[in-house]
Scaffold this motif. Structure first.
Motif, PDB file in Angstrom:
ATOM      1  N   ASP A 112      23.066 -46.092 -33.868  1.00 45.61           N
ATOM      2  CA  ASP A 112      23.120 -45.112 -32.914  1.00 45.61           C
ATOM      3  C   ASP A 112      22.521 -43.793 -33.516  1.00 45.61           C
ATOM      4  N   GLY A 113      22.025 -43.928 -34.860  1.00 47.25           N
ATOM      5  CA  GLY A 113      21.512 -42.857 -35.571  1.00 47.25           C
ATOM      6  C   GLY A 113      19.961 -42.956 -35.864  1.00 47.25           C
ATOM      7  N   CYS A 114      19.272 -42.343 -36.566  1.00 48.34           N
ATOM      8  CA  CYS A 114      17.796 -42.294 -37.028  1.00 48.34           C
ATOM      9  C   CYS A 114      17.604 -43.791 -37.787  1.00 48.34           C
ATOM     10  N   ILE A 115      16.845 -44.606 -37.450  1.00 50.41           N
ATOM     11  CA  ILE A 115      16.659 -45.683 -38.101  1.00 50.41           C
ATOM     12  C   ILE A 115      15.251 -45.495 -39.007  1.00 50.41           C
ATOM     13  N   GLY A 116      14.670 -44.523 -38.990  1.00 54.31           N
ATOM     14  CA  GLY A 116      13.272 -44.570 -39.417  1.00 54.31           C
ATOM     15  C   GLY A 116      12.200 -45.089 -38.814  1.00 54.31           C
ATOM     16  N   CYS A 117      12.220 -45.408 -37.678  1.00 49.04           N
ATOM     17  CA  CYS A 117      11.086 -46.043 -37.081  1.00 49.04           C
ATOM     18  C   CYS A 117      10.248 -45.157 -36.640  1.00 49.04           C
ATOM     19  N   GLY A 118      10.135 -43.894 -36.569  1.00 48.81           N
ATOM     20  CA  GLY A 118       9.101 -42.882 -36.000  1.00 48.81           C
ATOM     21  C   GLY A 118       9.094 -42.637 -34.748  1.00 48.81           C
ATOM     22  N   CYS A 119      10.124 -43.009 -34.055  1.00 44.95           N
ATOM     23  CA  CYS A 119      10.137 -42.453 -32.291  1.00 44.95           C
ATOM     24  C   CYS A 119      10.530 -41.040 -32.256  1.00 44.95           C
ATOM     25  N   LEU A 120      11.304 -40.608 -33.145  1.00 37.66           N
ATOM     26  CA  LEU A 120      11.640 -39.292 -33.454  1.00 37.66           C
ATOM     27  C   LEU A 120      12.489 -38.924 -31.999  1.00 37.66           C
ATOM     28  N   SER A 121      13.079 -39.941 -31.218  1.00 38.42           N
ATOM     29  CA  SER A 121      13.581 -39.526 -30.011  1.00 38.42           C
ATOM     30  C   SER A 121      14.975 -38.946 -29.812  1.00 38.42           C
ATOM     31  N   LEU A 122      15.595 -39.228 -30.932  1.00 38.51           N
ATOM     32  CA  LEU A 122      17.174 -38.598 -31.015  1.00 38.51           C
ATOM     33  C   LEU A 122      17.214 -37.309 -31.808  1.00 38.51           C
ATOM     34  N   LYS A 123      18.090 -36.565 -31.322  1.00 33.40           N
ATOM     35  CA  LYS A 123      18.332 -35.255 -32.500  1.00 33.40           C
ATOM     36  C   LYS A 123      18.415 -35.565 -33.652  1.00 33.40           C
ATOM     37  N   LYS A 124      19.251 -36.576 -34.175  1.00 27.70           N
ATOM     38  CA  LYS A 124      19.489 -36.950 -35.459  1.00 27.70           C
ATOM     39  C   LYS A 124      18.167 -37.315 -36.304  1.00 27.70           C
ATOM     40  N   CYS A 125      17.131 -37.591 -35.559  1.00 35.61           N
ATOM     41  CA  CYS A 125      15.791 -38.088 -36.266  1.00 35.61           C
ATOM     42  C   CYS A 125      15.175 -36.862 -37.109  1.00 35.61           C
ATOM     43  N   GLU A 126      15.446 -35.684 -36.515  1.00 33.78           N
ATOM     44  CA  GLU A 126      14.812 -34.436 -36.957  1.00 33.78           C
ATOM     45  C   GLU A 126      15.707 -33.999 -38.070  1.00 33.78           C
ATOM     46  N   LEU A 127      16.903 -34.733 -38.185  1.00 28.72           N
ATOM     47  CA  LEU A 127      17.554 -34.485 -39.644  1.00 28.72           C
ATOM     48  C   LEU A 127      17.122 -35.432 -40.746  1.00 28.72           C
ATOM     49  N   TYR A 128      17.127 -36.780 -40.416  1.00 31.57           N
ATOM     50  CA  TYR A 128      16.839 -37.761 -41.293  1.00 31.57           C
ATOM     51  C   TYR A 128      15.483 -38.194 -41.244  1.00 31.57           C
ATOM     52  N   ASN A 129      14.712 -37.685 -40.602  1.00 36.00           N
ATOM     53  CA  ASN A 129      13.218 -38.128 -40.497  1.00 36.00           C
ATOM     54  C   ASN A 129      12.411 -37.064 -40.096  1.00 36.00           C
ATOM     55  N   PRO A 130      12.418 -35.882 -40.733  1.00 38.84           N
ATOM     56  CA  PRO A 130      11.581 -34.787 -40.155  1.00 38.84           C
ATOM     57  C   PRO A 130      10.122 -35.190 -40.402  1.00 38.84           C
ATOM     58  N   GLN A 131       9.430 -34.920 -39.347  1.00 40.08           N
ATOM     59  CA  GLN A 131       7.933 -35.097 -39.062  1.00 40.08           C
ATOM     60  C   GLN A 131       7.687 -36.569 -39.580  1.00 40.08           C
ATOM     61  N   ASP A 132       8.509 -37.330 -39.328  1.00 41.82           N
ATOM     62  CA  ASP A 132       8.346 -38.889 -39.543  1.00 41.82           C
ATOM     63  C   ASP A 132       8.045 -39.127 -41.027  1.00 41.82           C
ATOM     64  N   ARG A 133       8.534 -38.368 -41.981  1.00 42.80           N
ATOM     65  CA  ARG A 133       8.523 -38.430 -43.283  1.00 42.80           C
ATOM     66  C   ARG A 133       8.474 -40.217 -43.811  1.00 42.80           C
TER      67      ARG A 133
END
Length: 149
Positions: A112-133
């Motif tokens: 239910d959180g960021c899995i690092g796939c690069g979709c950046l579609s969840l708000k959590k993605c900005e925290l856990y995978n900023p700019q798809d690092r």
């Protein structure tokens, strides 16, 4: 066990819940090796029920037939595997099984959180995978996949 006293394929199918065709399929992959009587009928040892049951469970966990074949080759062919035989085989299987369990738990806990796939579609993605690092580590869900060496 005299060949005439072994279990028929139908009896093994009844006990395991497998279709006769599935038992024959597993036989072609070397996962069980029944004896044949003088009439050419397959006769299974009672220990084949346990072997097939293990195969059924392992396949539900996603273990490939080729991996199962390697594991099953460690068991004796013409006698029922002892507890020590199963223990030896399980030691080889344990590492793979532990890795599968770890991945399943990681997926369960983070889906239910960021899995690092690069979709950046969840708000959590900005925290856990900023700019798809996470992409710098490779493709796919990088937070769930172990880095390949």
């Amino acid at each position: 066990m005299p060949i005439s006293q072994g279990l028929t394929i139908g009896a093994v199918a009844d006990r395991t819940g497998l279709a006769v065709s599935a038992i024959r399929f597993y036989e072609t992959h070397g996962l069980v090796a029944p004896l044949k009587n003088a009439s050419g009928h397959r006769r299974y040892d009672r220990s084949d029920i346990r072997k097939l049951s293990f195969v059924m469970i392992a396949q539900e966990l996603g273990v490939s037939l080729s991996d199962l074949g390697v594991l099953m080759q460690t068991l004796p062919e013409r006698r029922a595997p002892s507890r020590a035989d199963w223990t030896r085989m399980s030691a080889k299987f344990r590492k793979d099984l532990d890795a599968r369990i770890t991945k399943a738990q990681r997926l369960r806990d983070t889906l239910d959180g960021c899995i690092g796939c690069g979709c950046l579609s969840l708000k959590k993605c900005e925290l856990y995978n900023p700019q798809d690092r996470a992409r710098s580590s490779g493709t796919g869900p990088r937070h769930l996949i172990e880095p390949k060496i």
